[in-house]
Design an enzyme around this catalytic site. Structure first.
Site, short mmCIF file in Angstrom:
data_model
loop_
_atom_site.label_atom_id
_atom_site.label_comp_id
_atom_site.label_asym_id
_atom_site.label_seq_id
_atom_site.Cartn_x
_atom_site.Cartn_y
_atom_site.Cartn_z
N ASP A 79 0.84 -1.20 0.00
CA ASP A 79 0.00 0.00 0.00
C ASP A 79 0.87 1.25 0.00
O ASP A 79 2.10 1.17 0.14
CB ASP A 79 -0.96 0.01 1.20
CG ASP A 79 -0.28 -0.18 2.55
OD1 ASP A 79 0.96 -0.28 2.58
OD2 ASP A 79 -0.98 -0.24 3.56
N ASN A 148 -7.97 -0.86 13.89
CA ASN A 148 -9.38 -1.08 13.51
C ASN A 148 -9.55 -2.36 12.69
O ASN A 148 -10.60 -2.56 12.08
CB ASN A 148 -9.91 0.14 12.72
CG ASN A 148 -9.14 0.36 11.43
OD1 ASN A 148 -8.23 -0.39 11.10
ND2 ASN A 148 -9.50 1.41 10.70
N HIS A 150 -7.70 -3.20 10.07
CA HIS A 150 -7.34 -3.12 8.65
C HIS A 150 -6.09 -3.93 8.34
O HIS A 150 -5.25 -4.17 9.20
CB HIS A 150 -7.24 -1.66 8.16
CG HIS A 150 -6.05 -0.90 8.61
ND1 HIS A 150 -6.04 0.49 8.71
CD2 HIS A 150 -4.79 -1.27 8.96
CE1 HIS A 150 -4.85 0.90 9.08
NE2 HIS A 150 -4.08 -0.14 9.24
N GLU A 155 -9.65 -0.75 4.83
CA GLU A 155 -10.34 -0.29 6.02
C GLU A 155 -11.61 -1.11 6.24
O GLU A 155 -12.08 -1.81 5.32
CB GLU A 155 -10.69 1.19 5.85
CG GLU A 155 -9.47 2.11 5.72
CD GLU A 155 -8.75 2.37 7.04
OE1 GLU A 155 -8.65 1.46 7.89
OE2 GLU A 155 -8.28 3.50 7.22
C1 F6R Z 1 1.36 -0.36 6.36
C2 F6R Z 1 0.09 -1.08 6.44
C3 F6R Z 1 -0.79 -0.99 7.65
C4 F6R Z 1 -0.02 -1.30 8.94
C5 F6R Z 1 -0.94 -1.21 10.16
C6 F6R Z 1 -0.16 -1.37 11.44
O1 F6R Z 1 1.99 -0.60 5.11
O2 F6R Z 1 -0.27 -1.73 5.51
O3 F6R Z 1 -1.86 -1.89 7.51
O4 F6R Z 1 0.52 -2.58 8.85
O5 F6R Z 1 -1.58 0.03 10.18
O6 F6R Z 1 0.73 -0.31 11.58
P1 F6R Z 1 1.86 -0.31 12.68
O7 F6R Z 1 2.75 -1.45 12.35
O8 F6R Z 1 2.58 1.00 12.53
O9 F6R Z 1 1.17 -0.49 13.99
#
Ligand code: F6R
Length: 254
Positions: A79, A148, A150, A155
């Site tokens: 992403d 959340n 995701h 999302e």
């Molecule tokens: C980032 C991504 C997000 C993160 C998620 C957790 O490329 O795809 O889904 O993996 O938001 O983020 P952290 O690791 O910063 O808690």
């Protein structure tokens, strides 16, 4: 290799390895190393964020020690932010380069970059998917877990069939991302992400989760209803998920 870790079958097709936080990076690196031992030119999808940092540090350490060969790895992205084009330092592409690819000697042209230019983005998303197919599909998709539920930027509400696309980010996500920004008002409100359906097509999936703040959502994702309201729960549709959780994140798994 990481030793002394416990691997548990949590649900059909869901294997969880629960490790101390000190072993988290090493356990995740084992997943990558095993994949590359089986297929040196494996296509691997890499996330950004806090969670995978210990993984990237450990892979770089192993590479320096001559223990892992990353020279044929085919990295793909999960992403990015819509509008974070070129060498914009806030793009996930450039984050990954700084934290992992550049120090690992993986040149930018080897990375299948997520499109971020709003101009022609829908077509570029379809091209992105074709690029995955041309590489033979993703062998191992690594994921973090959002507070959340995701995965990537899928999302809540993202259907199991969703493909690579632009998505509006929720308040929870922009608030979580704001900590990385000098000016919180500039955090982008749209992302581009592999879809849940794209992710489910990977031949194997590694879900990396650490820290107590993720304990509740990890439990919901693994034991709650399989629903687009919790996109990570949809991973259970395929029988090939390897969860690596530290003890704090696993504290509510029972
Ligand atoms: C980032 C991504 C997000 C993160 C998620 C957790 O490329 O795809 O889904 O993996 O938001 O983020 P952290 O690791 O910063 O808690």
């Amino acid at each position: 290799m990481t030793t002394g870790v416990l691997t548990r079958q949590l649900a059909p097709g869901v294997e969880a390895q629960i490790v101390s936080s000190a072993d988290f990076g090493s356990a995740a690196a084992d997943l990558v190393q095993n994949q590359l031992s089986a297929k040196p030119n494996a296509v691997i999808g890499f996330p950004t964020g806090n969670t995978p940092l210990p993984l990237y540090h450990e892979l770089l350490r192993r590479q320096k020690a001559g223990q892992i060969d990353l020279s044929r790895l085919q990295p793909v992205m999960l992403d990015d932010y819509l509008g974070a084009v070129g060498d914009n330092p806030i793009s996930f592409f450039n984050w990954l380069r700084r934290e992992f690819f550049d120090p690992a000697g993986i040149v930018a042209s080897r990375i299948w970059r997520m499109p971020t230019d709003p101009d022609g983005i829908d077509q570029a998303c379809r091209r992105y998917e074709r690029g995955l197919m041309e590489r033979g599909g993703v062998d191992l998709q690594l994921l973090g877990l959002g507070l959340n539920g995701h995965i990537g930027f899928n999302e809540p509400g993202s259907p199991a069939e969703s493909r690579t696309r632009v998505i509006k980010l929720t308040e929870t996500t922009t608030a979580a991302n704001a900590v990385y920004w000098p000016d919180a008002s500039k955090v982008p409100h749209s992302g581009v992400t592999m879809g849940v359906g794209t992710i489910l097509e990977a031949r194997s999936i590694g879900l990396l989760v650490n820290g107590a703040a993720k304990a509740g959502i990890l439990r919901t994702a693994l034991f709650g209803p399989m629903t687009p309201a919790v996109p990570a729960s949809l991973l259970r549709k395929v029988h090939k998920i390897h969860v690596i959780a530290d003890e704090a994140a696993a504290s509510k798994l029972g």
